[in-house]
Design a protein around this motif. Structure first.
Motif, PDB file in Angstrom:
ATOM      1  N   THR B   4       0.679  -1.184   0.024  1.00 51.15           N
ATOM      2  CA  THR B   4       0.186   0.205   0.034  1.00 51.15           C
ATOM      3  C   THR B   4       0.643   1.197   0.014  1.00 51.15           C
ATOM      4  O   THR B   4       2.074   1.223   0.231  1.00 51.15           O
ATOM      5  N   ARG B  74       0.262   4.082  -4.844  1.00 51.43           N
ATOM      6  CA  ARG B  74      -0.747   3.160  -5.349  1.00 51.43           C
ATOM      7  C   ARG B  74      -1.738   4.041  -5.949  1.00 51.43           C
ATOM      8  O   ARG B  74      -2.313   3.506  -7.037  1.00 51.43           O
ATOM      9  N   THR B  75      -2.438   4.951  -5.260  1.00 56.15           N
ATOM     10  CA  THR B  75      -3.779   5.746  -5.785  1.00 56.15           C
ATOM     11  C   THR B  75      -3.444   7.292  -5.550  1.00 56.15           C
ATOM     12  O   THR B  75      -2.719   7.730  -4.976  1.00 56.15           O
ATOM     13  N   ASP B  78      -3.740   8.141  -1.912  1.00 58.22           N
ATOM     14  CA  ASP B  78      -2.402   7.991  -1.188  1.00 58.22           C
ATOM     15  C   ASP B  78      -1.586   9.130  -1.595  1.00 58.22           C
ATOM     16  O   ASP B  78      -0.820   9.836  -0.749  1.00 58.22           O
TER      17      ASP B  78
END
Lengths: 103, 306
Positions: B4, B74-75, B78
């Motif tokens: 993550t 990751r995103t 984030d």
């Protein structure tokens, strides 16, 4: 073509081809501790000052050699290719190795 | 659990004195693949097994060294979360619009306490690794030289070591995997955001913002020896190796690019999990920690940075 390079501090000489940089020639002196760093003009450990002679240079990192230094003949040995016999002084780390270590 | 937050080192932008010499070095000698160029003269490269468009950017410059290192998160959530973490730590951030680097999404950029610039991003154009994703072959036939598999990590020298390490642990959620200590003082820190032994490492130093090396993964010790052959065949300035590190256990060789930026290629290093113990080397044994066989520190390796 090969030229004779004189280190004026110690009166030592070495020969250096036009296609070879001064640091490569100096390494043939076989002294311990000659600071061979990146050999690409980036790390700044092989600083010299040219007193007389003609030469060609490749680009050196401006972080290591300023434009004023370059114009005044203060250069990195790994980026200098001799076009004539040369007299030079060694500076910094290189000075420590050349002047304090017996060949 | 999948990873993550910060996933991996995404790219490094290196300053080079001669762009043509640099491209020859990274592509012909090391096996990276050119994927793009831009109107600033920057050249984009990737290793064969990377899917994203680039992991190395070569920037024409009048100095050597690292412009910045970037991590992929990751995103997008984030990205904004880490932006807030960095600000809360007391480090200023700026946003760099998408496509400032071709194919890279919006970036959050900041200068860490040791004087190094880092960027974070969530999106980068995927160009694939040249192998189908269905019934894939084990390796690409379209690679030459050392056949570097991926950009792996950087080792950086900075002038505020303790704060830079604390910043990576507290703001960016890295974990300490290995360290060298002299009594109470930490000399070196190897930090991971993944199951790798390190994704970045720092060594205590007097000057800010210096690059010790950018490192690339190879497949085996035999590939490291083959890289050593190429270094001699192509007259590449060798620094140290081939040898083994005590730290991280990696089999390694170090050399310089034509602008004096140090590279490493390595293989078969260690791994970690979040519950792995921190491994500590003591300064009186630092020769063995760094070069496991010779147990002797090498002056150029310790002191030369770009």
């Amino acid at each position: 073509m090969t030229h004779t390079i004189t280190i004026t501090d110690t009166e030592e000489t070495f020969s250096c081809r036009e296609t070879q940089h001064l640091l490569a020639g100096m390494m043939q002196l076989g002294k311990k501790g000659i600071p061979v760093g990146c050999r690409g003009g980036g790390c700044g450990v092989c600083k010299i000052h040219i007193l007389c002679g003609t030469y060609e240079t490749k680009k050196m990192s401006r972080v290591r050699i300023t434009e004023q230094e370059e114009n005044a003949g203060t250069l990195l040995a790994c980026r200098v290719f001799p076009k004539s016999d040369i007299q030079l002084q060694v500076l910094g780390h290189l000075n420590d190795a050349v002047n304090t270590t017996k060949a | 659990m999948a990873m993550t937050g910060i996933l991996r080192p995404g790219h490094v932008q290196l300053r080079v004195l001669d762009i043509d010499e640099a491209v020859t070095h990274y592509c012909d000698n090391m096996g990276l693949i050119e994927t793009d160029r831009d109107d600033q003269g920057r050249v984009y490269l990737k290793c064969w097994d990377e899917h994203d468009k680039f992991s190395v950017v070569l920037e024409p410059s009048d100095s050597s060294g690292m412009n910045h290192m970037a991590f992929k998160v990751r995103t997008e959530q984030d990205l904004w979360r880490f932006e807030s973490n960095v600000k809360n730590f007391g480090v200023e951030t700026t946003r760099i619009p998408a496509e400032e680097l071709n194919g890279c999404g919006e970036r959050v950029s900041f200068v860490a306490p040791g004087g190094h610039r880092f960027d974070l991003y969530a999106e980068k154009e995927s160009v694939g690794n040249g192998i189908p994703t269905t019934n894939p072959a084990p390796w690409s036939e379209d690679t030459v030289g050392m056949k570097a598999i991926r950009f792996d990590h950087c080792l950086l020298y900075g002038d505020d070591h303790d704060e830079e390490v604390r910043f990576f642990v507290e703001a960016l959620e890295f974990e300490l995997s290995e360290q060298v200590v002299d009594g109470e003082m930490q000399i070196a820190a190897f930090l991971s955001c993944s199951t790798k032994a390190h994704d970045i490492a720092f060594i205590r130093h007097g000057e800010p913002g210096k690059l010790h090396h950018a490192s690339f993964l190879l497949g085996s010790w035999e590939q490291v020896l083959r890289a050593a052959d190429i270094i001699s065949m192509k007259d590449i300035p060798l620094d140290v190796g081939p040898t083994r590190h005590g730290l991280t256990r990696g089999m390694t060789i170090y050399y310089f690019d034509p602008s004096g930026n140090r590279n490493e290629v390595f293989a078969e290093d260690s791994y970690r999990y979040p519950d792995s113990p921190v491994l500590t080397w003591t300064a009186d044994n630092s020769g063995q920690a760094i070069f496991y066989h010779s147990r002797t520190l090498v002056e150029s390796f310790m002191g030369v940075v770009s």
